[in-house]
Enzyme design. Structure first.
Site, short mmCIF file in Angstrom:
data_model
loop_
_atom_site.label_atom_id
_atom_site.label_comp_id
_atom_site.label_asym_id
_atom_site.label_seq_id
_atom_site.Cartn_x
_atom_site.Cartn_y
_atom_site.Cartn_z
CG PHE A 176 -13.32 -28.32 25.30
CD1 PHE A 176 -14.02 -27.36 24.57
CD2 PHE A 176 -12.02 -28.61 24.93
CE1 PHE A 176 -13.43 -26.71 23.50
CE2 PHE A 176 -11.42 -27.96 23.86
CZ PHE A 176 -12.12 -27.02 23.14
CG ASP A 235 -11.01 -27.27 31.24
OD1 ASP A 235 -10.87 -26.03 31.24
OD2 ASP A 235 -10.86 -27.97 30.23
CE1 TYR A 292 -7.61 -20.66 23.54
CE2 TYR A 292 -5.48 -21.42 24.32
CZ TYR A 292 -6.77 -21.69 23.90
OH TYR A 292 -7.18 -22.99 23.83
CE LYS A 293 -10.91 -21.20 25.19
NZ LYS A 293 -11.28 -22.53 25.63
NE ARG A 307 -18.46 -20.77 22.22
CZ ARG A 307 -17.28 -21.23 22.61
NH1 ARG A 307 -17.18 -21.99 23.68
NH2 ARG A 307 -16.18 -20.95 21.93
C1 LIG Z 1 -10.65 -23.70 25.04
C2 LIG Z 1 -10.72 -24.90 25.89
C3 LIG Z 1 -9.66 -25.82 25.95
C4 LIG Z 1 -8.48 -25.63 25.06
O1 LIG Z 1 -7.43 -26.52 25.23
P1 LIG Z 1 -6.07 -26.24 24.44
O2 LIG Z 1 -5.16 -27.29 24.87
O3 LIG Z 1 -5.63 -24.85 24.77
O4 LIG Z 1 -6.38 -26.30 22.97
C5 LIG Z 1 -9.75 -26.86 26.86
N1 LIG Z 1 -10.85 -27.01 27.64
C6 LIG Z 1 -11.89 -26.16 27.57
C7 LIG Z 1 -13.06 -26.35 28.47
C8 LIG Z 1 -11.86 -25.10 26.69
O5 LIG Z 1 -12.89 -24.27 26.61
#
Ligand SMILES: *Cc1c(COP(=O)(O)O)cnc(C)c1O
Length: 409
Positions: free
Chosen positions: A131, A208, A233-234, A382
């Site tokens: 990411f 992560d 939040y997911k 997705r």
């Molecule tokens: C959604 C997501 C993030 C989000 O990071 P934020 O700091 O909450 O914006 C980080 N890593 C991955 C793999 C994600 O899917």
């Protein structure tokens, strides 16, 4: 569609779904303007119980307890809630998980702490499919601490394998930082094997878990994971911008120091001491005042997870992704759509990515029709399938709408 494939029977899948009633426990899940919500892996729907929780908190907590609330649970909330996330979703014993900040900030804290624990090693191992925030944070830390990034180039339709990691780590590796479920392909990395390989090389591993937590069972303690973070939040439906969690294993906590030294992470915050004296617990990874309001929604989701169990959630998730792949083979493959996600259910997380050169142009029409997946460059849609809220009929409607729009191209 391959000749041997049996047609996907959506009605039967919904009828046999033990979680089908759970959907009604979320706000506006029957809103006719949203014909197919296929992005629950990016922003989960709000749990209905949250409405009462907010009202109670405002009336009975914040409204009347006022500042006294800090002594009555708010101050400890990042850790009590962390323990609950750990127990229900991470396979983590108490005292190793805290809720704080965003995933980005937690990644920074953890990777910095991990690098500092390996002062004589120069390399941080990371993959180009990771990411963006992971890549940017690690590149920043490498620049700041004089380390180098060693890149893995995984298969874009798969993800990082133990072989990739074995080839990348050596006695100079300080940290390996990877996503457990790849945000684009949905590939599930072999967390146990990769953690063991990093350890054999003497490196620490930071995972992560953004696309894993709440949708597939994790066993962080058993796997010997050093550190992990993920957002809420997911699949934990914590609401836009709800804080992340971080995990540091026992045995490492008291050795590790994190870079954002704040007053909420010390041994005694209200002593207001002259110097930073980090708490001898996971509290040392907290920096400032916790966002108590923003922690309420995920509690309501955790109640549901506790009730139905993470194994049942994973089982439905696998049925949903299987049905998605079946429908793609049946109704989209002839239109030139390609699958960007592993077919092996063991190696597949909660979402399915499909590719077609016309997808980017199709997105406004899809959203217009209330079919809401997201787009990931260069050509991917997705399909985020949230087991607590996505129905099989909703998935089918989404796929059929994509097929109709492609035919009209
Ligand atoms: C959604 C997501 C993030 C989000 O990071 P934020 O700091 O909450 O914006 C980080 N890593 C991955 C793999 C994600 O899917």
């Amino acid at each position: 569609m391959s000749p041997a494939a049996t047609p996907v029977d959506i009605a039967a899948l919904d009828a046999a779904d033990p979680l089908r009633g759970v959907r009604d426990r979320f706000v506006a899940a029957d809103d006719p303007a949203v014909a197919a919500y296929l992005d629950g892996n990016s922003l989960g729907r709000p749990p209905r119980a949250l409405l009462q929780r907010y009202e109670d908190f405002i009336a009975k907590g914040w409204g009347t307890r006022l500042i006294r609330g800090w002594d009555e649970g708010w101050f400890e909330r990042p850790i009590t809630l962390g323990d609950r996330i750990g127990r229900l979703t991470l396979g983590a014993a108490p005292g190793q998980t805290a809720v704080a900040d965003s995933t980005t900030v937690c990644l920074y804290k953890l990777v910095r702490a991990a690098v500092d624990l390996r002062p004589d090693r120069a390399a941080i191992v990371l993959d180009r499919g990771n990411f963006p925030t992971d890549r940017y944070v690690v590149e920043g830390i490498a620049a700041e601490t004089g380390r180098t990034v060693r890149w893995i180039d995984p298969d874009p339709r798969g993800g990082v394998t133990p072989e990739d990691v074995a080839a990348a780590v050596d006695e100079d590796t300080a940290v390996v930082e990877l996503s457990h479920v790849a945000y684009r392909s949905g590939h599930v990395a072999d967390l146990e094997a990769i953690t063991a390989l990093a350890h054999e090389a003497g490196a620490l591993v930071v995972w992560d878990l953004c696309h894993s937590v709440g949708v597939l069972p994790l066993q962080l303690d058993t796997a010997g994971v050093d550190m992990a973070t993920g957002c809420t939040y997911k699949y934990l439906n914590g609401g836009p911008g709800s804080p992340a969690f971080l995990y540091v294993r026992n045995g490492l906590i008291e050795e590790a120091t994190q870079p954002i030294q704040g007053w909420m992470g010390v041994r005694d915050s209200f002593e207001m001491g002259p110097g930073y004296d980090p708490a001898p617990s996971i509290r040392r990874f907290i920096s400032g005042t916790p966002p108590v309001l923003a922690m309420l929604a995920m509690e309501a989701t955790l109640d549901i997870i506790e009730e139905v169990g993470i194994e049942a959630i994973r089982a439905k998730s696998t049925r949903l992704t299987q049905a998605a792949i079946g429908l793609v083979d049946e109704r989209l493959a002839d239109l030139g759509v390609e699958l960007g996600t592993p077919r092996d259910p063991e190696r597949r997380g909660g979402h399915v990515t499909i590719d077609h050169p016309a997808f980017e142009a199709l997105m406004p029409a899809l959203w217009e029709q209330g079919v809401i997946p997201d787009f990931r460059p260069p050509s991917g849609i997705r399909l985020g399938l949230a087991p607590l809220t996505t129905s099989f009929a909703e998935l089918e409607h989404g796929i059929d709408t994509i097929a109709d729009l492609l035919r009209q191209q």
